[in-house]
Write a protein that holds these residues in place. Structure first.
Motif, PDB file in Angstrom:
ATOM      1  N   THR A 117       0.823  -1.208   0.000  1.00  0.00           N
ATOM      2  CA  THR A 117       0.000   0.000   0.000  1.00  0.00           C
ATOM      3  C   THR A 117       0.859   1.261   0.000  1.00  0.00           C
ATOM      4  O   THR A 117       0.393   2.337   0.339  1.00  0.00           O
ATOM      5  N   SER A 118       2.111   1.141  -0.395  1.00  0.00           N
ATOM      6  CA  SER A 118       3.040   2.266  -0.338  1.00  0.00           C
ATOM      7  C   SER A 118       2.886   3.196  -1.534  1.00  0.00           C
ATOM      8  O   SER A 118       2.255   2.886  -2.540  1.00  0.00           O
ATOM      9  N   ASN A 119       3.498   4.377  -1.408  1.00  0.00           N
ATOM     10  CA  ASN A 119       3.674   5.309  -2.524  1.00  0.00           C
ATOM     11  C   ASN A 119       4.963   6.078  -2.280  1.00  0.00           C
ATOM     12  O   ASN A 119       5.709   5.786  -1.343  1.00  0.00           O
ATOM     13  N   SER A 120       5.257   7.059  -3.110  1.00  0.00           N
ATOM     14  CA  SER A 120       6.528   7.773  -3.029  1.00  0.00           C
ATOM     15  C   SER A 120       6.659   8.635  -1.784  1.00  0.00           C
ATOM     16  O   SER A 120       7.753   9.117  -1.477  1.00  0.00           O
ATOM     17  N   GLU A 121       5.552   8.849  -1.052  1.00  0.00           N
ATOM     18  CA  GLU A 121       5.585   9.718   0.121  1.00  0.00           C
ATOM     19  C   GLU A 121       5.304   8.989   1.426  1.00  0.00           C
ATOM     20  O   GLU A 121       5.605   9.510   2.501  1.00  0.00           O
ATOM     21  N   ASP A 122       4.744   7.802   1.370  1.00  0.00           N
ATOM     22  CA  ASP A 122       4.359   7.056   2.565  1.00  0.00           C
ATOM     23  C   ASP A 122       5.227   5.809   2.683  1.00  0.00           C
ATOM     24  O   ASP A 122       5.120   4.884   1.878  1.00  0.00           O
ATOM     25  N   TYR A 123       6.101   5.764   3.702  1.00  0.00           N
ATOM     26  CA  TYR A 123       7.011   4.637   3.870  1.00  0.00           C
ATOM     27  C   TYR A 123       6.565   3.680   4.978  1.00  0.00           C
ATOM     28  O   TYR A 123       7.282   2.740   5.314  1.00  0.00           O
ATOM     29  N   LYS A 124       5.405   3.905   5.551  1.00  0.00           N
ATOM     30  CA  LYS A 124       4.812   2.967   6.495  1.00  0.00           C
ATOM     31  C   LYS A 124       3.579   2.373   5.830  1.00  0.00           C
ATOM     32  O   LYS A 124       2.604   3.088   5.597  1.00  0.00           O
ATOM     33  N   PHE A 125       3.652   1.096   5.484  1.00  0.00           N
ATOM     34  CA  PHE A 125       2.595   0.514   4.673  1.00  0.00           C
ATOM     35  C   PHE A 125       2.506  -0.989   4.903  1.00  0.00           C
ATOM     36  O   PHE A 125       3.398  -1.616   5.465  1.00  0.00           O
ATOM     37  N   TRP A 126       1.369  -1.557   4.466  1.00  0.00           N
ATOM     38  CA  TRP A 126       1.169  -3.005   4.486  1.00  0.00           C
ATOM     39  C   TRP A 126       1.794  -3.620   3.247  1.00  0.00           C
ATOM     40  O   TRP A 126       1.819  -3.008   2.183  1.00  0.00           O
ATOM     41  N   ARG A 127       2.273  -4.854   3.410  1.00  0.00           N
ATOM     42  CA  ARG A 127       2.867  -5.560   2.268  1.00  0.00           C
ATOM     43  C   ARG A 127       2.569  -7.044   2.358  1.00  0.00           C
ATOM     44  O   ARG A 127       2.459  -7.609   3.447  1.00  0.00           O
ATOM     45  N   ILE A 128       2.456  -7.672   1.186  1.00  0.00           N
ATOM     46  CA  ILE A 128       2.415  -9.129   1.053  1.00  0.00           C
ATOM     47  C   ILE A 128       3.319  -9.493  -0.115  1.00  0.00           C
ATOM     48  O   ILE A 128       3.069  -9.075  -1.254  1.00  0.00           O
ATOM     49  N   TYR A 129       4.372 -10.233   0.155  1.00  0.00           N
ATOM     50  CA  TYR A 129       5.307 -10.683  -0.873  1.00  0.00           C
ATOM     51  C   TYR A 129       5.320 -12.214  -0.866  1.00  0.00           C
ATOM     52  O   TYR A 129       5.653 -12.828   0.148  1.00  0.00           O
ATOM     53  N   GLY A 130       4.975 -12.831  -1.974  1.00  0.00           N
ATOM     54  CA  GLY A 130       5.011 -14.288  -2.076  1.00  0.00           C
ATOM     55  C   GLY A 130       5.809 -14.707  -3.282  1.00  0.00           C
ATOM     56  O   GLY A 130       5.853 -13.987  -4.296  1.00  0.00           O
ATOM     57  N   GLY A 131       6.454 -15.859  -3.216  1.00  0.00           N
ATOM     58  CA  GLY A 131       7.227 -16.280  -4.375  1.00  0.00           C
ATOM     59  C   GLY A 131       7.994 -17.565  -4.145  1.00  0.00           C
ATOM     60  O   GLY A 131       7.588 -18.438  -3.364  1.00  0.00           O
ATOM     61  N   VAL A 132       9.131 -17.663  -4.818  1.00  0.00           N
ATOM     62  CA  VAL A 132      10.004 -18.827  -4.729  1.00  0.00           C
ATOM     63  C   VAL A 132      11.432 -18.347  -4.503  1.00  0.00           C
ATOM     64  O   VAL A 132      11.771 -17.202  -4.797  1.00  0.00           O
ATOM     65  N   LYS A 133      12.241 -19.245  -3.971  1.00  0.00           N
ATOM     66  CA  LYS A 133      13.643 -18.922  -3.739  1.00  0.00           C
ATOM     67  C   LYS A 133      14.499 -20.130  -4.063  1.00  0.00           C
ATOM     68  O   LYS A 133      14.191 -21.251  -3.654  1.00  0.00           O
ATOM     69  N   SER A 134      15.573 -19.894  -4.799  1.00  0.00           N
ATOM     70  CA  SER A 134      16.575 -20.926  -5.050  1.00  0.00           C
ATOM     71  C   SER A 134      17.871 -20.512  -4.374  1.00  0.00           C
ATOM     72  O   SER A 134      18.254 -19.333  -4.413  1.00  0.00           O
ATOM     73  N   LEU A 165       9.270 -22.350  -1.315  1.00  0.00           N
ATOM     74  CA  LEU A 165       8.240 -21.319  -1.415  1.00  0.00           C
ATOM     75  C   LEU A 165       8.445 -20.305  -0.291  1.00  0.00           C
ATOM     76  O   LEU A 165       8.798 -20.671   0.833  1.00  0.00           O
ATOM     77  N   THR A 166       8.206 -19.031  -0.582  1.00  0.00           N
ATOM     78  CA  THR A 166       8.403 -17.981   0.411  1.00  0.00           C
ATOM     79  C   THR A 166       7.156 -17.117   0.538  1.00  0.00           C
ATOM     80  O   THR A 166       6.387 -16.953  -0.410  1.00  0.00           O
ATOM     81  N   LEU A 167       6.969 -16.562   1.735  1.00  0.00           N
ATOM     82  CA  LEU A 167       5.882 -15.609   1.979  1.00  0.00           C
ATOM     83  C   LEU A 167       6.328 -14.645   3.061  1.00  0.00           C
ATOM     84  O   LEU A 167       6.803 -15.070   4.126  1.00  0.00           O
ATOM     85  N   SER A 168       6.202 -13.337   2.787  1.00  0.00           N
ATOM     86  CA  SER A 168       6.476 -12.302   3.779  1.00  0.00           C
ATOM     87  C   SER A 168       5.271 -11.380   3.833  1.00  0.00           C
ATOM     88  O   SER A 168       4.735 -11.000   2.788  1.00  0.00           O
ATOM     89  N   PHE A 169       4.866 -11.009   5.041  1.00  0.00           N
ATOM     90  CA  PHE A 169       3.739 -10.089   5.167  1.00  0.00           C
ATOM     91  C   PHE A 169       3.865  -9.311   6.471  1.00  0.00           C
ATOM     92  O   PHE A 169       4.425  -9.808   7.460  1.00  0.00           O
ATOM     93  N   GLY A 170       3.367  -8.070   6.453  1.00  0.00           N
ATOM     94  CA  GLY A 170       3.433  -7.265   7.663  1.00  0.00           C
ATOM     95  C   GLY A 170       3.236  -5.801   7.375  1.00  0.00           C
ATOM     96  O   GLY A 170       2.824  -5.400   6.274  1.00  0.00           O
ATOM     97  N   TYR A 171       3.558  -4.985   8.371  1.00  0.00           N
ATOM     98  CA  TYR A 171       3.373  -3.545   8.284  1.00  0.00           C
ATOM     99  C   TYR A 171       4.661  -2.847   8.694  1.00  0.00           C
ATOM    100  O   TYR A 171       5.268  -3.199   9.710  1.00  0.00           O
ATOM    101  N   ASN A 172       5.083  -1.890   7.891  1.00  0.00           N
ATOM    102  CA  ASN A 172       6.252  -1.069   8.175  1.00  0.00           C
ATOM    103  C   ASN A 172       7.499  -1.956   8.311  1.00  0.00           C
ATOM    104  O   ASN A 172       7.743  -2.813   7.468  1.00  0.00           O
ATOM    105  N   THR A 173       8.253  -1.801   9.395  1.00  0.00           N
ATOM    106  CA  THR A 173       9.532  -2.500   9.538  1.00  0.00           C
ATOM    107  C   THR A 173       9.374  -3.980   9.862  1.00  0.00           C
ATOM    108  O   THR A 173      10.108  -4.827   9.359  1.00  0.00           O
ATOM    109  N   TRP A 174       8.385  -4.325  10.712  1.00  0.00           N
ATOM    110  CA  TRP A 174       8.248  -5.698  11.193  1.00  0.00           C
ATOM    111  C   TRP A 174       7.391  -6.526  10.238  1.00  0.00           C
ATOM    112  O   TRP A 174       6.279  -6.157   9.919  1.00  0.00           O
ATOM    113  N   ASN A 175       7.961  -7.650   9.802  1.00  0.00           N
ATOM    114  CA  ASN A 175       7.255  -8.518   8.870  1.00  0.00           C
ATOM    115  C   ASN A 175       7.537  -9.978   9.204  1.00  0.00           C
ATOM    116  O   ASN A 175       8.656 -10.347   9.570  1.00  0.00           O
ATOM    117  N   ILE A 176       6.505 -10.810   9.084  1.00  0.00           N
ATOM    118  CA  ILE A 176       6.656 -12.250   9.266  1.00  0.00           C
ATOM    119  C   ILE A 176       7.189 -12.862   7.977  1.00  0.00           C
ATOM    120  O   ILE A 176       6.771 -12.484   6.875  1.00  0.00           O
TER     121      ILE A 176
END
Length: 211
Positions: A117-134, A165-176
């Motif tokens: 939910t970020s933009n160029s002015e707001d650096y505190k936001f929700w995120r969900i990143y999912g994917g793969v890792k080798s 498989l990878t998944l990261s989610f959270g708000y601002n600095t702290w993310n699971i």
């Protein structure tokens, strides 16, 4: 593809390029009979992810990264190298073994689908990143520490390439952060008392993102 024209009210050059650092606990699935985890089996990782936006709002895209990954797995299973051959057995109560560890060092290549939910002015936001890792394992050692001393060797039974498989989610600095291995840690054919050692890491921890 992202529209190259400026979008009203949005910065069409904004990117979420990030450095990351993570700390996690290594659970292990598919353990052979009577094998248990001991001590603190941990994962440490850090690296950089390049952001590739896929929409005009730049809140959805891909992440392509490169990093370093170290893992320690503590169990009651002893790995021994005798005359060039590697064997596995359970620790015995009479041996006074303090710990047995398998440690790996690797370079990792994450590929993520990213929503935030970020933009160029707001650096505190929700995120969900999912994917793969080798990960390419360039160092792998088995170590046994007892009252009488310690021994270690390079364990070539560990697979060179690890995928998951990878998944990261959270708000601002702290993310699971979560990771589940798609292939066993050790090569096919490695056994403990004729039972395959099909260890698969499952990691649960936290990850920090730095812009």
């Amino acid at each position: 593809m992202v529209d190259s024209r400026a979008v009203k009210g949005l910065d069409n050059t904004y990117l979420e390029d990030q450095f990351y650092a993570g700390l996690a606990y290594n659970f292990i699935t598919d353990l052979p009979a009577n094998v248990v985890l001991r001590n603190l089996s941990y994962n440490l990782r850090f690296g950089f992810v390049k952001d590739l936006p896929l929409n005009a709002q730049r809140n959805f895209g891909l992440g392509v990264g490169f990093g370093y990954d170290v893992n320690s797995y503590y169990t009651n299973m002893v790995a021994e190298e005798i005359n060039g051959d590697i064997g596995y057995r359970l620790t015995l109560p009479t041996e006074n073994i303090n710990r047995t560890k398998l440690e790996t060092h690797a370079v990792e290549f994450p590929l993520e689908i990213r929503w935030r939910t970020s933009n160029s002015e707001d650096y505190k936001f929700w995120r969900i990143y999912g994917g793969v890792k080798s990960s390419y394992v360039f160092s792998r050692r088995s170590k046994t520490v007892s009252d009488s001393g310690s021994s270690s060797f390079s364990n070539t039974d560990v697979r060179n390439w690890q995928h998951g498989l990878t998944l990261s989610f959270g708000y601002n600095t702290w993310n699971i952060q979560l990771f589940y291995a798609l292939n066993p840690l050790l090569e096919d054919g490695v056994t403990l008392n004729t039972e395959p050692i099909a260890l698969r890491p499952l990691r649960v921890g936290v990850v920090f993102y730095i812009l």
